[in-house]
Structure formats: structure tokens, C-alpha cells
Design a protein around this motif. Structure first.
Motif, PDB file in Angstrom:
ATOM      1  N   LYS A   1       1.868   7.074  -6.520  1.00  0.00           N
ATOM      2  CA  LYS A   1       0.786   8.008  -6.846  1.00  0.00           C
ATOM      3  C   LYS A   1       1.210   9.452  -6.590  1.00  0.00           C
ATOM      4  O   LYS A   1       0.760  10.365  -7.274  1.00  0.00           O
ATOM      5  CB  LYS A   1      -0.452   7.675  -6.011  1.00  0.00           C
ATOM      6  N   ASN A   2       2.091   9.667  -5.633  1.00  0.00           N
ATOM      7  CA  ASN A   2       2.533  11.021  -5.299  1.00  0.00           C
ATOM      8  C   ASN A   2       3.797  11.438  -6.049  1.00  0.00           C
ATOM      9  O   ASN A   2       4.453  12.401  -5.672  1.00  0.00           O
ATOM     10  CB  ASN A   2       2.745  11.146  -3.792  1.00  0.00           C
ATOM     11  N   GLY A   3       4.132  10.707  -7.110  1.00  0.00           N
ATOM     12  CA  GLY A   3       5.196  11.128  -7.998  1.00  0.00           C
ATOM     13  C   GLY A   3       6.611  10.769  -7.591  1.00  0.00           C
ATOM     14  O   GLY A   3       7.567  11.307  -8.146  1.00  0.00           O
ATOM     15  N   ILE A   4       6.773   9.871  -6.658  1.00  0.00           N
ATOM     16  CA  ILE A   4       8.120   9.463  -6.255  1.00  0.00           C
ATOM     17  C   ILE A   4       8.613   8.428  -7.272  1.00  0.00           C
ATOM     18  O   ILE A   4       7.913   7.469  -7.569  1.00  0.00           O
ATOM     19  CB  ILE A   4       8.120   8.888  -4.826  1.00  0.00           C
ATOM     20  N   PRO A   5       9.815   8.629  -7.823  1.00  0.00           N
ATOM     21  CA  PRO A   5      10.333   7.682  -8.825  1.00  0.00           C
ATOM     22  C   PRO A   5      10.536   6.279  -8.249  1.00  0.00           C
ATOM     23  O   PRO A   5      10.758   6.103  -7.050  1.00  0.00           O
ATOM     24  CB  PRO A   5      11.687   8.274  -9.228  1.00  0.00           C
ATOM     25  N   ASN A   6      10.458   5.282  -9.139  1.00  0.00           N
ATOM     26  CA  ASN A   6      10.585   3.886  -8.703  1.00  0.00           C
ATOM     27  C   ASN A   6      11.914   3.619  -8.012  1.00  0.00           C
ATOM     28  O   ASN A   6      11.984   2.826  -7.073  1.00  0.00           O
ATOM     29  CB  ASN A   6      10.420   2.946  -9.889  1.00  0.00           C
ATOM     30  N   SER A   7      12.987   4.254  -8.469  1.00  0.00           N
ATOM     31  CA  SER A   7      14.290   4.026  -7.833  1.00  0.00           C
ATOM     32  C   SER A   7      14.287   4.513  -6.385  1.00  0.00           C
ATOM     33  O   SER A   7      14.888   3.889  -5.511  1.00  0.00           O
ATOM     34  CB  SER A   7      15.400   4.719  -8.624  1.00  0.00           C
TER      35      SER A   7
ATOM     36  N   ILE B   1       0.832  -1.203   0.000  1.00  0.00           N
ATOM     37  CA  ILE B   1       0.000   0.000   0.000  1.00  0.00           C
ATOM     38  C   ILE B   1       0.865   1.250   0.000  1.00  0.00           C
ATOM     39  O   ILE B   1       0.604   2.209  -0.725  1.00  0.00           O
ATOM     40  CB  ILE B   1      -0.972  -0.016   1.203  1.00  0.00           C
ATOM     41  N   PHE B   2       1.942   1.230   0.792  1.00  0.00           N
ATOM     42  CA  PHE B   2       2.844   2.390   0.803  1.00  0.00           C
ATOM     43  C   PHE B   2       3.533   2.573  -0.537  1.00  0.00           C
ATOM     44  O   PHE B   2       3.741   3.697  -0.991  1.00  0.00           O
ATOM     45  CB  PHE B   2       3.879   2.275   1.921  1.00  0.00           C
TER      46      PHE B   2
END
Length: 66
Positions: free
Chosen positions: A38-44, A31-32
Motif C-alpha cells: 500500500k505504501n508503494g514498495i515494489p514486490n521484489s 498484514i505487513f
């Protein structure tokens, strides 16, 4: 005989709490990840956050186990 019964109840209670918290932690991890994405944090960066969380848990287990 009574102390064995109490010890058994404590062991069952401990195993129950361990199972519940393990399942909760596993489900919240996903979930986190979705929240971060969703809040735009890159996958890395999400991977780094997850790694540091697991390292923190591992380091926390060392004194707890001692």
C-alpha cells in the motif's frame, strides 16, 4: 508427584505460548506485506524484506536453542 504436576503445567504453558506467538507472527507477516504494498514498495523489495526477516529469525534461534 507434585514436581511432575508442575513440569506438566510448565510444558502446557510453553506449548500454548508457542502456538499463540506462531499464529501471531504468521498473521502479522501478511498484514505487513499489505502495508508495504500500500505504501508503494515494489514486490521484489517486499520479498527481500520477508527473506531477511526469516533469516534473522533463523539466526536468532541458534543461540536461543543452545
Amino acid at each position: 508427584m507434585k514436581s511432575k504436576s508442575v513440569s506438566f503445567k510448565i510444558a502446557v504453558l510453553f506449548l500454548t505460548f508457542t502456538a499463540v506467538f506462531t499464529l501471531f507472527r504468521s498473521s502479522m507477516s501478511g498484514i505487513f506485506s499489505l502495508f508495504y504494498a500500500k505504501n508503494g514498495i515494489p514486490n521484489s523489495n517486499i520479498s527481500s524484506i520477508k527473506s531477511f526477516q526469516n533469516i534473522g529469525i533463523m539466526l536468532g534461534f541458534l543461540p536461543a536453542g543452545y
